[in-house]
Design an enzyme around this catalytic site. Sequence first.
Site, PDB file in Angstrom:
ATOM      1  N   SER A   1       0.808  -1.229   0.000  1.00 25.49           N
ATOM      2  CA  SER A   1       0.000   0.000   0.000  1.00 25.49           C
ATOM      3  C   SER A   1       0.839   1.276   0.000  1.00 25.49           C
ATOM      4  CB  SER A   1      -0.961   0.015   1.187  1.00 25.49           C
ATOM      5  OG  SER A   1      -0.251  -0.103   2.402  1.00 25.49           O
TER       6      SER A   1
ATOM      7  N   ILE B   1       8.133   1.257  -0.293  1.00 23.98           N
ATOM      8  CA  ILE B   1       8.838   0.357  -1.200  1.00 23.98           C
ATOM      9  C   ILE B   1       7.872  -0.603  -1.883  1.00 23.98           C
ATOM     10  CG2 ILE B   1      10.553  -1.516  -1.320  1.00 23.98           C
ATOM     11  CD1 ILE B   1      11.965  -0.098   1.110  1.00 23.98           C
TER      12      ILE B   1
ATOM     13  N   ASP C   1      -3.905  -9.364   6.811  1.00 24.36           N
ATOM     14  CA  ASP C   1      -3.110  -9.013   7.984  1.00 24.36           C
ATOM     15  C   ASP C   1      -2.023 -10.070   8.125  1.00 24.36           C
ATOM     16  OD1 ASP C   1      -1.966  -8.629  10.443  1.00 24.36           O
ATOM     17  OD2 ASP C   1      -3.855  -8.517  11.554  1.00 24.36           O
TER      18      ASP C   1
ATOM     19  N   TYR D   1      14.591  -4.450  16.131  1.00 21.49           N
ATOM     20  CA  TYR D   1      14.354  -4.458  14.680  1.00 21.49           C
ATOM     21  C   TYR D   1      15.543  -5.074  13.953  1.00 21.49           C
ATOM     22  CZ  TYR D   1      14.099  -2.586   9.909  1.00 21.49           C
ATOM     23  OH  TYR D   1      14.102  -2.444   8.539  1.00 21.49           O
TER      24      TYR D   1
END
Length: 260
Positions: free
Chosen positions: A20, A23, A70, A166
């Site tokens: 959406s 990238i 999802d 992360y």
Amino acid sequence: GRAGAMERWTGRVALVTGASVGIGAAVARALVQHGMKVVGCARSVDKIEKLAAECQSAGYPGTLIPYKCDLSNEEEILSMFSAIRTLHQGVDVCINNAGLARPEPLLSGKTEGWRTMIDVNVMAVSICTREAYQSMKERNIDDGHIININSMNGHSVVPQSVVHFYSATKYAVTALTEGLRQELREARTHIRATCISPGLVETGFAFKLHDNDPERAAATYESIRCLKAEDMANAVIYVLSAPPHVQIGDIQMRPTEQIS
């Protein structure tokens, strides 16, 4: 040239996760421009629907098919793959792009933020990879391609506590991509596995990371001339257009001005 090398992908099916924005949207557009059938998924599909309409009115030879999914929910991923099988036979190219960072340090972070990163950055990548491979295998597709959007944070740990967890998930992506290459070889296929590891790319990424501090997010992209989502899309096209005997393992790319 590059365009000719992309010809064998015309009319074939690519799945792009997180399509959406950022990238993912740029990659989806580029593949549609090269004549692919692209299933673009995200939790909200209104932006993908808008992009699909843009691609159509621009007269691109491919099509973009928005799909609501999802990725932190395995059932939804499995039903997406089953829908792709029913409507489009299966997946020939899988681009695991969806990923996110939450600002949760190792000494004080919220478990929930860590879990979200694991679910999307590691589990969803692994589930989509497995399902894409099974889809190729059942149709005897021997030239498929799985591309993981990694990060330079998957190769070195920077002294910024908000991205340490992360970074751990992106180190996992580095290991998963190489493990995948080895398993594909053991399976005697010519399906290829690649990751692309960018430094700073100007997207909404930092705004999600620093969601309570939009000024800090904006500053992330203002300090230097960053990579653009289109630069990433070009890298994906380069990877896909390499001749079948050439497997690009990882493209590490940074803005020229980036320090670390």
